[in-house]
Design a protein around this motif. Structure first.
Motif, PDB file in Angstrom:
ATOM      1  N   PHE A   1     -25.801  59.542 -12.589  1.00 46.03           N
ATOM      2  CA  PHE A   1     -24.640  58.742 -12.192  1.00 46.03           C
ATOM      3  C   PHE A   1     -24.328  59.071 -10.740  1.00 46.03           C
ATOM      4  N   VAL A   2     -24.414  58.064  -9.891  1.00 48.51           N
ATOM      5  CA  VAL A   2     -24.176  58.247  -8.463  1.00 48.51           C
ATOM      6  C   VAL A   2     -22.727  57.876  -8.165  1.00 48.51           C
ATOM      7  N   GLU A   3     -21.968  58.851  -7.703  1.00 46.02           N
ATOM      8  CA  GLU A   3     -20.552  58.629  -7.435  1.00 46.02           C
ATOM      9  C   GLU A   3     -20.353  57.893  -6.111  1.00 46.02           C
ATOM     10  N   PRO A   4     -19.163  57.367  -5.872  1.00 50.08           N
ATOM     11  CA  PRO A   4     -18.887  56.692  -4.597  1.00 50.08           C
ATOM     12  C   PRO A   4     -19.116  57.640  -3.413  1.00 50.08           C
ATOM     13  N   PRO A   5     -19.429  57.083  -2.237  1.00 52.31           N
ATOM     14  CA  PRO A   5     -19.720  57.931  -1.069  1.00 52.31           C
ATOM     15  C   PRO A   5     -18.546  58.832  -0.703  1.00 52.31           C
ATOM     16  N   VAL A   6     -18.897  60.057  -0.318  1.00 55.56           N
ATOM     17  CA  VAL A   6     -17.913  61.015   0.179  1.00 55.56           C
ATOM     18  C   VAL A   6     -18.202  61.233   1.660  1.00 55.56           C
ATOM     19  N   GLU A   7     -17.200  61.021   2.490  1.00 50.41           N
ATOM     20  CA  GLU A   7     -17.382  61.147   3.933  1.00 50.41           C
ATOM     21  C   GLU A   7     -16.679  62.391   4.448  1.00 50.41           C
ATOM     22  N   LYS A   8     -17.338  63.038   5.384  1.00 54.70           N
ATOM     23  CA  LYS A   8     -16.771  64.220   6.025  1.00 54.70           C
ATOM     24  C   LYS A   8     -16.866  64.034   7.529  1.00 54.70           C
ATOM     25  N   ILE A   9     -15.768  64.295   8.212  1.00 54.50           N
ATOM     26  CA  ILE A   9     -15.741  64.179   9.669  1.00 54.50           C
ATOM     27  C   ILE A   9     -15.987  65.554  10.267  1.00 54.50           C
ATOM     28  N   GLU A  10     -17.015  65.651  11.060  1.00 50.66           N
ATOM     29  CA  GLU A  10     -17.379  66.922  11.685  1.00 50.66           C
ATOM     30  C   GLU A  10     -17.112  66.840  13.185  1.00 50.66           C
ATOM     31  N   PRO A  11     -16.218  67.684  13.698  1.00 45.27           N
ATOM     32  CA  PRO A  11     -15.913  67.616  15.140  1.00 45.27           C
ATOM     33  C   PRO A  11     -17.114  68.012  15.986  1.00 45.27           C
ATOM     34  N   GLN A  12     -17.230  67.375  17.133  1.00 47.21           N
ATOM     35  CA  GLN A  12     -18.308  67.666  18.070  1.00 47.21           C
ATOM     36  C   GLN A  12     -17.797  68.374  19.327  1.00 47.21           C
ATOM     37  N   ARG A  13     -16.519  68.742  19.306  1.00 41.97           N
ATOM     38  CA  ARG A  13     -15.950  69.442  20.460  1.00 41.97           C
ATOM     39  C   ARG A  13     -14.986  70.511  19.969  1.00 41.97           C
ATOM     40  N   ASP A  14     -15.054  71.669  20.588  1.00 44.62           N
ATOM     41  CA  ASP A  14     -14.059  72.718  20.365  1.00 44.62           C
ATOM     42  C   ASP A  14     -13.185  72.805  21.610  1.00 44.62           C
TER      43      ASP A  14
ATOM     44  N   ARG B   1     -23.514  60.944  -1.331  1.00 44.61           N
ATOM     45  CA  ARG B   1     -23.052  60.463  -2.633  1.00 44.61           C
ATOM     46  C   ARG B   1     -23.395  61.507  -3.685  1.00 44.61           C
ATOM     47  N   PRO B   2     -22.419  62.170  -4.253  1.00 46.57           N
ATOM     48  CA  PRO B   2     -22.689  63.171  -5.298  1.00 46.57           C
ATOM     49  C   PRO B   2     -23.405  62.541  -6.488  1.00 46.57           C
ATOM     50  N   ARG B   3     -24.341  63.279  -7.064  1.00 42.74           N
ATOM     51  CA  ARG B   3     -25.103  62.796  -8.212  1.00 42.74           C
ATOM     52  C   ARG B   3     -24.900  63.724  -9.401  1.00 42.74           C
ATOM     53  N   ILE B   4     -24.703  63.120 -10.561  1.00 48.13           N
ATOM     54  CA  ILE B   4     -24.530  63.879 -11.797  1.00 48.13           C
ATOM     55  C   ILE B   4     -25.710  63.566 -12.713  1.00 48.13           C
ATOM     56  N   ASP B   5     -26.506  64.586 -13.058  1.00 46.33           N
ATOM     57  CA  ASP B   5     -27.666  64.387 -13.932  1.00 46.33           C
ATOM     58  C   ASP B   5     -27.205  64.105 -15.361  1.00 46.33           C
ATOM     59  N   LEU B   6     -27.872  63.131 -15.986  1.00 50.32           N
ATOM     60  CA  LEU B   6     -27.528  62.731 -17.361  1.00 50.32           C
ATOM     61  C   LEU B   6     -28.707  62.871 -18.317  1.00 50.32           C
ATOM     62  N   PHE B   7     -29.772  63.575 -17.911  1.00 56.83           N
ATOM     63  CA  PHE B   7     -30.987  63.641 -18.735  1.00 56.83           C
ATOM     64  C   PHE B   7     -30.730  64.304 -20.092  1.00 56.83           C
ATOM     65  N   HIS B   8     -29.712  65.167 -20.154  1.00 58.52           N
ATOM     66  CA  HIS B   8     -29.481  65.891 -21.410  1.00 58.52           C
ATOM     67  C   HIS B   8     -28.999  64.965 -22.520  1.00 58.52           C
ATOM     68  N   TRP B   9     -28.416  63.806 -22.177  1.00 56.23           N
ATOM     69  CA  TRP B   9     -27.945  62.894 -23.223  1.00 56.23           C
ATOM     70  C   TRP B   9     -29.108  62.253 -23.975  1.00 56.23           C
ATOM     71  N   PRO B  10     -30.081  61.607 -23.310  1.00 60.21           N
ATOM     72  CA  PRO B  10     -31.207  61.049 -24.086  1.00 60.21           C
ATOM     73  C   PRO B  10     -32.055  62.136 -24.742  1.00 60.21           C
ATOM     74  N   LEU B  11     -32.169  63.315 -24.106  1.00 57.33           N
ATOM     75  CA  LEU B  11     -32.952  64.388 -24.708  1.00 57.33           C
ATOM     76  C   LEU B  11     -32.285  64.876 -25.997  1.00 57.33           C
ATOM     77  N   THR B  12     -30.967  65.032 -25.961  1.00 54.95           N
ATOM     78  CA  THR B  12     -30.239  65.443 -27.164  1.00 54.95           C
ATOM     79  C   THR B  12     -30.342  64.384 -28.253  1.00 54.95           C
ATOM     80  N   ALA B  13     -30.292  63.099 -27.847  1.00 53.66           N
ATOM     81  CA  ALA B  13     -30.409  62.016 -28.832  1.00 53.66           C
ATOM     82  C   ALA B  13     -31.780  62.017 -29.492  1.00 53.66           C
ATOM     83  N   ALA B  14     -32.856  62.277 -28.714  1.00 56.56           N
ATOM     84  CA  ALA B  14     -34.207  62.312 -29.276  1.00 56.56           C
ATOM     85  C   ALA B  14     -34.342  63.439 -30.295  1.00 56.56           C
ATOM     86  N   ILE B  15     -33.858  64.621 -29.943  1.00 60.67           N
ATOM     87  CA  ILE B  15     -33.925  65.758 -30.868  1.00 60.67           C
ATOM     88  C   ILE B  15     -33.113  65.473 -32.124  1.00 60.67           C
ATOM     89  N   SER B  16     -31.958  64.837 -31.962  1.00 59.61           N
ATOM     90  CA  SER B  16     -31.097  64.538 -33.116  1.00 59.61           C
ATOM     91  C   SER B  16     -31.754  63.537 -34.055  1.00 59.61           C
TER      92      SER B  16
END
Length: 329
Positions: A82-95, A293-308
């Motif tokens: 599951f790909v979440e909405p984009p997260v933006e971070k502003i990084e300063p280029q001057r101190d 974009r943060p990603r959440i792995d979901l592979f454990h759901w179909p794997l658990t369903a197959a074992i079940s």
């Protein structure tokens, strides 16, 4: 949004069917003992003859469960995410580093305010510098106070409210009665060594000449140039004064010129505000936007369903066979 990280693994879905077609089950014919009158012999012995070999065949329920389990396992191998909405971070280029002269002379009440009255130099500096900090939302800002010696008050930070609060709490003489301009530049260079931004800007505000530095301001400016530190100098003292109270305009101009900065003189609060407006213009905010974009792995759901599915099928099959044997017994 849902996606498969390795969608090409779906090509493995028909693999069991290909194995069944290309590699059929091994069959072997073996010699046996032929016995004439077998049925009569078996009947006389009281034995009910059965088929010589029994080949187990899958039921449609088993075939459906195993097919479903295989499809779920392949789906798990493709790493659904599951790909979440984009997260933006502003990084300063001057101190941006502010060095404020807080020697005892900053308490002098000879600085013309906007309404024409006289106020302490430090009061005018607090107002103008705090307003300048409020407009620099995209820069990391640090703060140095110098008198007899320089002191770091605020390290480089994006927390501008803290910087403004520290500026509001500054007092004349808190760093000593004299002015160590060269040492303040040296401390600024040392603070910039810990940063990795491409632009490093130092703004020095002073009302007198250097009277306490161990490092001459001109030498400190040379080192700053080697370190790619741009220095803007702002003078608010009296160039016509004598002794320690005289504003060393020539030194401030040389420091700025040697490092690629500019020198400004603020005769009153209006001019001082205009100086920081100009500094705000010649050092525009420079930011770099980072997006991911943060990603959440979901592979454990179909794997658990197959074992079940497999576990449930074999559990029910085992219990059915067990109860069947007990009933027939």
């Amino acid at each position: 949004m849902y996606q498969l990280d390795l969608p090409w693994l779906l090509l493995a879905m028909p693999l069991p069917l290909l194995v069944w077609l290309l590699f059929p089950a091994h069959r072997e014919t073996s010699a046996s003992v032929r016995l004439p009158f077998f049925s009569q012999v078996a009947k006389a012995a009281g034995i009910n003859p059965t088929q010589g070999s029994v080949i187990a065949h899958r039921s449609w329920v088993q075939l459906a469960c195993e097919t479903l389990a295989w499809c779920l396992i392949v789906l798990a191998l493709t790493r659904p995410q599951f790909v979440e909405p984009p997260v933006e971070k502003i990084e300063p280029q001057r101190d941006l580093l502010l060095a404020l002269d807080l020697s005892q002379s900053m308490d002098s009440r000879d600085f013309p305010s906007a309404d024409g009255s006289l106020e302490a130099r430090v009061d005018a500096v607090r107002k103008v510098v705090a307003d300048f900090v409020a407009r620099r939302g995209g820069d990391r800002i640090g703060l140095i106070a110098f008198g007899d010696a320089p002191y770091p008050l605020v390290p480089f930070t994006m927390d501008h409210k803290t910087v403004q609060a520290v500026i509001a709490g500054t007092l004349p003489g808190m760093a000593g009665p004299r002015t160590a301009l060269g040492d303040a530049i040296g401390l600024a260079i040392k603070m910039f060594e810990t940063t990795t931004v491409p632009e490093k800007v130092l703004i020095v505000l002073t009302d007198g000449n250097d009277t306490a530095s161990r490092m001459p301001p001109a030498k400190a400016a040379q080192i700053a140039k080697q370190k790619n530190v741009v220095i803007h100098t702002v003078g608010i003292g009296d160039p016509k004064a004598t002794g320690e109270d005289k504003l060393d305009t020539a030194t401030l101009q040389k420091i700025a010129a040697d490092t690629g900065g500019r020198y400004f003189f603020g005769g009153d609060q209006t001019q001082l505000s205009a100086i920081y407006d100009t500094l705000d213009t010649i050092t525009p905010q420079d930011q770099k936007n980072l997006s991911w974009r943060p990603r959440i792995d979901l592979f454990h759901w179909p794997l658990t369903a197959a074992i079940s599915v497999l576990a449930l099928f074999y559990l029910i099959s085992g219990l059915t066979g067990l109860f069947g044997r007990r009933a027939s017994a």
